[in-house]
Each structure stands twice: as structure tokens, then as C-alpha cells.
Design a protein around this motif. Structure first.
Motif: not given
Ligand code: PLP
Length: 390
Positions: A130-142
Motif C-alpha cells: 500500500y503506497p503510503p508506507y513508502r510516501s510516509g517514510t519519504l516525507f519524514a526523510g527516512g
């Protein structure tokens, strides 16, 4: 006078939205008056049950519900969640510290890394997912570290293949069973293995449990929190969207390790102002509803699943029968990429399927079909596919 506007680096780091072309092709086909059968979106076609609508209608008329909501959710809602988790999974939760209502689980999932992940921290993300795992991580700079999901492992990550150095630097691990997009399920022993890894390497777990209430053939999906030690290492996300046909209403919840819940609550207190109170009261009505409603609804999905999988088998397309979620995850049966195949099927038959690559590189070679259309439309889809592929 004007000046150029640049998106932030954060937004620029997001992966391209791979469904753009397919969405445009779908709109074009609709515009041309083509009869579209949309197996693409995971959005229940069945209506929200009447008692939930009645609760909303009543609550919407009460001016006390028109003001800003408490950002931790109504105490009555948190208690209803506590009871639901106890009755459904046997999990005990403190409604004040271990439960947080959300404006749909997507926002909670996407915001969680902002509360827990520092720039450059590694986050283990299944691929496909599910795409938000990736986008949420990227938003946090992870840093996203992909865990490929392979058919031969039942679409569960094989932790023994993850390098020690990666486990050492990982801060958070996303899991999701029953799984979107693969329809895979996890047995309790898988969660035990994940908890063991988490303890040994100090990796927090975020389990997305959006599909635990959609299951067939007597199968009962497990909450990760049922497993010993889970609450010490993780958080679980639940959604009323799929469980009660409430996707548009925007209500879900997070529960589990209190510091993880607190981190998310702190992020959200700075971003949103809670769930419309009338929707919270409707959510309480949903959580108090008889399970018979859920079982009746699941029989409808089960019939659709049998029709679709049976129809595909008859035309020689071997696809596994999911025992939970409303997704059929099928290997592309011809020599084409998943994106090309989806476009070809749409142009030739008017059927929308989702290309697996949109969920991550390891989704290439597969398409996802959602059981969110009535039986007659599934039969029609099978007829059209037989003409194309049979
Ligand atoms: N998790 C998974 C795996 C999903 O597929 C979805 C929606 O499609 C969600 C979470 C989000 O659900 P919602 O934000 O509606 O609660």
C-alpha cells in the motif's frame, strides 16, 4: 511579475504515480461511452449499513457535534474501540493511552513516520505494498529499504535474507496482513517471528490491519496485537472503511504501544483538529453492530471471489483463491508488462485491472482485481476475458 515555483525536495522524492496513464485511459474510454467494468479500485460498492447512517443523521442535527472535535477522539469512541478489540481479538487496551481514533487509517499510517523516524533512519517496507508506507517514510526523510514479497514465500518477507547491517540500522518495519495488493494472509507464527526480530534489533513494528474483517471459508485473520509481546514493540492500524463499507466517511484508529500512539497523537495535534463528531458517533454505532452483518457481507464477496477465480481458471488463467481481503492477485498471463497488459485489457474489453508495478517493483508481472462489483458484472468480465484470452 511572477517567479518559478519549485516543489519541495520532499515531494520531488516521491515515486511517480504509476496509475496516471491508466486513469487517463479509463477516463477516455468512459468518455467514448465504453461500458467499463472497474475491478481497479478497492472501494466497496455495497452501502454503509443503515444503523450507521441513522446514527450519523441523528448526530448531524445536534449542534454540540458541529464544533471542533477533541483530537484524541471522544472518550465513548475510544471505549467502543477498546470493547471491539477485546471482543474480536481478545486484546486488552487502555482507551486513554493505547488507542487513537484517526481520520481514516491512511492519514495515521502516513503521519506515523513523522513522529518516529529521523532523517536517514532506515524503514523496512514490503514491496509490493500500500503506497503510503513508502510516501510516509519519504516525507519524514527516512530511507526506504524494500522487503520483496515473493509468491513462493506466501508474499511474506523472508527476514533471513535481510542483511544484519540493515536490521541494525532499521527503525521501523511495516507489515500488512491480510495484504493489499496480494490478498496474502499471515499465520500467528509469522507475527511471532517478526516480534522476535523486532525485539532483537529494536525495530518498531507498524501492522496495517485494514482487511481483518474481510475473510472467507471460515478463516479468521489475526490481530498482530494478539501475539505475546506485540504491544511492547508495535502499533496496529484499523480502518472502518472496508470493515463497514465506510470509505468516504474517514474513520479508523491506531492502537498498541503507548509511546508510538503518543508520537502519532502529537504529530496529529499539530496537523488536524479531529474527526467530525457526528462521524465518531456513527463509528460507535458501527463498532457495536452485530457481527452477522459482517458475515452476510463477506458471503457476498466470497461468492464474487468464487465466480471470478472460477471464471479465470476456466479460461486457463491460474490464479490463487484469496482467503481474505477483496483482492485477486494474478500473474500476467501473456508476455507483457503489468502496465501494458492493464492498458491492453482496458482497450480491448473495457475492464479495469490495476498493474502490480504501481505497488512497487516486485509487483511487476502481476495485476490486482478487486471484488467490488456485483456478480453479474463479474460474469460479464469473465465472458469478455474469455474472448480476449481464451
Ligand atoms: N491500508 C490498506 C492496506 C489499504 O488498502 C487502505 C485503503 O485502501 C488503507 C489502509 C486505508 O484505509 P482508510 O484510510 O480508508 O482507513
Amino acid at each position: 511579475m511572477t517567479f518559478p515555483i519549485q516543489f519541495s525536495d520532499r515531494v520531488k522524492r516521491l515515486p511517480p504515480y504509476l496509475f496516471v496513464e491508466l486513469d487517463a485511459a479509463k477516463r477516455r474510454a468512459k468518455g467514448q461511452g465504453k461500458d467499463i467494468i472497474d475491478l481497479g479500485v478497492g472501494d466497496p460498492d455495497l452501502p454503509t449499513p443503515a444503523p450507521i447512517i441513522a446514527a450519523l443523521a441523528k448526530a448531524a442535527k445536534d449542534p454540540r457535534n458541529h464544533r471542533y472535535a477533541l483530537d484524541q477522539g471522544l472518550p465513548e469512541l475510544r471505549r467502543a474501540i477498546q470493547r471491539w478489540c477485546h471482543d474480536r481479538f481478545g486484546v486488552s487496551l487502555d482507551p486513554d493511552q493505547e488507542i487513537l481514533p484517526l481520520i481514516g487509517s491512511k492519514e495515521g499510517i502516513a503521519h506515523l513516520p513523522l513522529g518516529l523516524v529521523n532523517p536517514k533512519d532506515a524503514v523496512l517496507v514490503p514491496d509490493p505494498c500500500y503506497p503510503p508506507y513508502r510516501s510516509g517514510t519519504l516525507f519524514a526523510g527516512g530511507e526506504v529499504v524494500s522487503l520483496p514479497l515473493f509468491e513462493e514465500n506466501g508474499f511474506r518477507p523472508d527476514f533471513s535474507t535481510v542483511k544484519r547491517a540493515t536490521l541494525k540500522k532499521a527503525k521501523l518495519l511495516f507489515l500488512n496482513y491480510p495484504n493489499n495488493p496480494t490478498g496474502a494472509t499471515a499465520d500467528p507464527s509469522f507475527f511471532d517471528e517478526a516480534i522476535d526480530i523486532s525485539r532483537r534489533h529494536r525495530i518498531m513494528i507498524c501492522h496495517d490491519a485494514a482487511y481483518t474483517e474481510i475473510a472467507f471459508d471460515g478463516f479468521r485473520p489475526t490481530s498482530f496485537l494478539e501475539r505475546p509481546g506485540a504491544k511492547a514493540v508495535g502499533i496496529e492500524f484499523h480502518s472502518l472503511s472496508k470493515s463497514y463499507n465506510m470509505t468516504g466517511w474517514r474513520i479508523g484508529f491506531a492502537c498498541g504501544r503507548r509511546e508510538m500512539v503518543a508520537a502519532l497523537a502529537k504529530v496529529k495535534a499539530n496537523i488536524d483538529s479531529g474527526i467530525f463528531q457526528a462521524v465518531q458517533l456513527a463509528g460507535i454505532a458501527a463498532l457495536r453492530m452485530s457481527r452477522l452483518e459482517i458475515e452476510k457481507r463477506n458471503r457476498i464477496y466470497e461468492e464474487r471471489r468464487d465466480l471470478l477465480v472460477g471464471g479465470l481458471h476456466r479460461l486457463g488463467w491460474r490464479v490463487p483463491k484469496p482467503r481474505a481481503s477483496f483482492y485477486v492477485w494474478a500473474r500476467v498471463p501473456v508476455k507483457r508488462s503489468s502496465g501494458d497488459f492493464a492498458k491492453w485489457v482496458l482497450n480491448q474489453t473495457g475492464i479495469v485491472v490495476t498493474p502490480g508495478v504501481g505497488f512497487g517493483p516486485s509487483g511487476e508481472g502481476y495485476v490486482r482485481m478487486a471484488l467490488t462489483v456485483p456478480k453479474q458484472r463479474i460474469e460479464e468480465a469473465c465472458r469478455r476475458l474469455r474472448k480476449l484470452l481464451g
